[in-house]
Design an enzyme around this catalytic site. Structure first.
Site, PDB file in Angstrom:
ATOM      1  N   ALA A   1       2.660   4.571   3.094  1.00 14.82           N
ATOM      2  CA  ALA A   1       3.007   3.149   2.925  1.00 14.82           C
ATOM      3  C   ALA A   1       2.169   2.212   3.779  1.00 14.82           C
ATOM      4  O   ALA A   1       1.909   2.474   4.951  1.00 14.82           O
ATOM      5  CB  ALA A   1       4.468   2.888   3.214  1.00 14.82           C
ATOM      6  N   GLY A   2       1.756   1.128   3.145  1.00 14.53           N
ATOM      7  CA  GLY A   2       1.135   0.016   3.851  1.00 14.53           C
ATOM      8  C   GLY A   2      -0.375   0.024   3.905  1.00 14.53           C
ATOM      9  O   GLY A   2      -0.979  -0.953   4.340  1.00 14.53           O
TER      10      GLY A   2
ATOM     11  N   ASN B   1      -0.780   4.327  -2.973  1.00 10.25           N
ATOM     12  CA  ASN B   1      -0.417   3.978  -4.346  1.00 10.25           C
ATOM     13  C   ASN B   1      -0.954   2.596  -4.718  1.00 10.25           C
ATOM     14  O   ASN B   1      -1.958   2.456  -5.411  1.00 10.25           O
ATOM     15  CB  ASN B   1       1.094   4.038  -4.545  1.00 10.25           C
ATOM     16  CG  ASN B   1       1.512   3.940  -6.010  1.00 10.25           C
ATOM     17  OD1 ASN B   1       2.555   4.423  -6.392  1.00 10.25           O
ATOM     18  ND2 ASN B   1       0.717   3.341  -6.876  1.00 10.25           N
ATOM     19  N   THR B   2      -0.309   1.560  -4.181  1.00  5.57           N
ATOM     20  CA  THR B   2      -0.645   0.202  -4.607  1.00  5.57           C
ATOM     21  C   THR B   2      -2.115  -0.141  -4.353  1.00  5.57           C
ATOM     22  O   THR B   2      -2.742  -0.824  -5.174  1.00  5.57           O
ATOM     23  CB  THR B   2       0.262  -0.811  -3.880  1.00  5.57           C
ATOM     24  OG1 THR B   2       1.627  -0.419  -4.093  1.00  5.57           O
ATOM     25  CG2 THR B   2       0.059  -2.215  -4.404  1.00  5.57           C
TER      26      THR B   2
ATOM     27  N   LYS C   1      10.213  13.704  -1.565  1.00  2.00           N
ATOM     28  CA  LYS C   1       9.850  12.643  -0.602  1.00  2.00           C
ATOM     29  C   LYS C   1      11.096  11.795  -0.402  1.00  2.00           C
ATOM     30  O   LYS C   1      11.501  11.037  -1.297  1.00  2.00           O
ATOM     31  CB  LYS C   1       8.687  11.794  -1.112  1.00  2.00           C
ATOM     32  CG  LYS C   1       8.246  10.765  -0.063  1.00  2.00           C
ATOM     33  CD  LYS C   1       6.869  10.213  -0.386  1.00  2.00           C
ATOM     34  CE  LYS C   1       6.912   8.980  -1.261  1.00  2.00           C
ATOM     35  NZ  LYS C   1       7.329   7.766  -0.519  1.00  2.00           N
TER      36      LYS C   1
ATOM     37  N   GLY D   1       3.693  -1.302   0.050  1.00  2.00           N
ATOM     38  CA  GLY D   1       3.033  -2.236  -0.859  1.00  2.00           C
ATOM     39  C   GLY D   1       2.394  -3.429  -0.185  1.00  2.00           C
ATOM     40  O   GLY D   1       1.816  -4.288  -0.857  1.00  2.00           O
TER      41      GLY D   1
END
Lengths: 65, 256
Positions: free
Chosen positions: B183-184, B205-206, B95, B156
């Site tokens: 992301a986001g 993830n987050t 990635k 994040g």
């Protein structure tokens, strides 16, 4: 011989990368190495002769997103 | 979802960072049903050897790993990190992140295209973290990428999909290219929305790791991704600027 390991100055007596890594405590495990910013494959660690002031980076798996 | 000739059973990819504990990470991965987790490389202390313990946990999960080049701000850093990752993780998947802005963590798309070309030529299978810019996407595909990872919002941030028209345009232009929003994304409805738009998958993830109950949230994201995909296949209705009565007006009684 003084080298820098992961940003910290260290003293090593071995001058081959493979042996210096063992001297520094990296006997086995999943690690990858770079010397002065260049990737050194595992198979070439026995061929790399270190010089005074070389910068060694040793990395391993870590959490990531 | 087929990426680089690999069939993935789940359209949800999961990051492994910021969980409260390794045990919670393990349970969250299982609850998500994901077949791919992202990992990174960081300096290893010869005393602590923390990376070895983490790697044992990851291997026990029985899923594919997708190493990242997170934190790299130059082509050289990213390419070198990719080589290290290929050796450590035994995969040519990478990635690719080349960060261009320290505040927004926005990709440096110029460096990204350059690094992607170098790595694709060297046999890597590159998953580029990019924006929704169509020109950049074209250049990444020219470089040899066969999957694209447009951002939804800054890494994040949990803001969701900040540019839905941009993602729609990507979907329309690159109909055959797997698109994975990276992301986001903050809540499952963002993920469902991405899949409803026709995105092939999402990387989370987050939003899972920092939830009050990461395992429960992993399960919720798995459900949302399935619902979003089912909705896309079922072809959502087109929105209208005006109201259209759903109850028939014919036969309405005159009661005035």
């Amino acid at each position: 011989m003084k080298i820098t390991l992961n940003g910290v100055e260290r003293e090593v007596s071995e001058n081959l990368l493979d042996q210096a890594l063992r001297e520094l405590g990296y006997c086995d495990g999943a690690i990858a190495t770079a010397v002065n910013g260049e990737f050194i494959p595992k198979t070439q660690r026995l061929d790399i002769v270190l010089s005074e002031g070389d910068r060694i980076e040793v990395v391993a798996p870590m959490q990531g997103g | 979802m087929l990426v680089y000739d690999t069939q993935l059973s789940s359209r949800l990819l999961l990051g492994t960072s910021r969980y409260p504990s390794p045990a919670v990470l393990t349970e969250a991965v299982k609850a998500s049903g994901t077949g791919v987790v992202t990992v990174s490389l960081r300096r290893e202390s010869s005393n602590e050897r923390s990376g070895q313990g983490f790697f044992s946990i990851i291997r026990s999960l029985g899923v594919r790993v997708l190493p990242n080049t997170a934190g790299c701000h130059s082509v050289k850093e990213a390419v070198t990190t990719a080589h290290m990752a290929r050796e450590v993780f035994g995969t040519s998947w990478i990635k690719l992140e080349v960060i261009g802005d320290r505040t927004t963590l926005q990709p440096d798309v110029f460096g990204l295209v350059e690094a992607a070309k170098i790595l694709c030529d060297d046999g890597f299978q590159v998953f580029p973290y990019t924006t929704e810019d169509l020109v950049v996407a074209d250049k990444l595909l020219d470089a040899g990428c066969r999957v694209l990872m447009p951002w939804g919002a800054p890494i994040g941030s949990g803001q969701g999909l900040n540019n839905v028209p941009g993602l729609r345009a990507m979907r329309a232009r690159f109909a055959e290219v797997p698109l994975i929003v990276d992301a986001g994304i903050g809540v499952p409805s963002h993920a469902a929305r991405a899949l409803e738009l026709g995105m092939d998958g999402v990387l989370i993830n987050t939003a899972v790791a920092r939830a009050g109950d990461p395992v429960g949230m992993a399960r919720a994201f798995a459900d949302a991704v399935k619902a979003g995909r089912s909705a896309f296949i079922a072809q959502p209705m087109l929105p209208s600027d005006v109201a259209i009565p759903s109850t028939p007006e014919i036969g309405l009684a005159h009661l005035v």
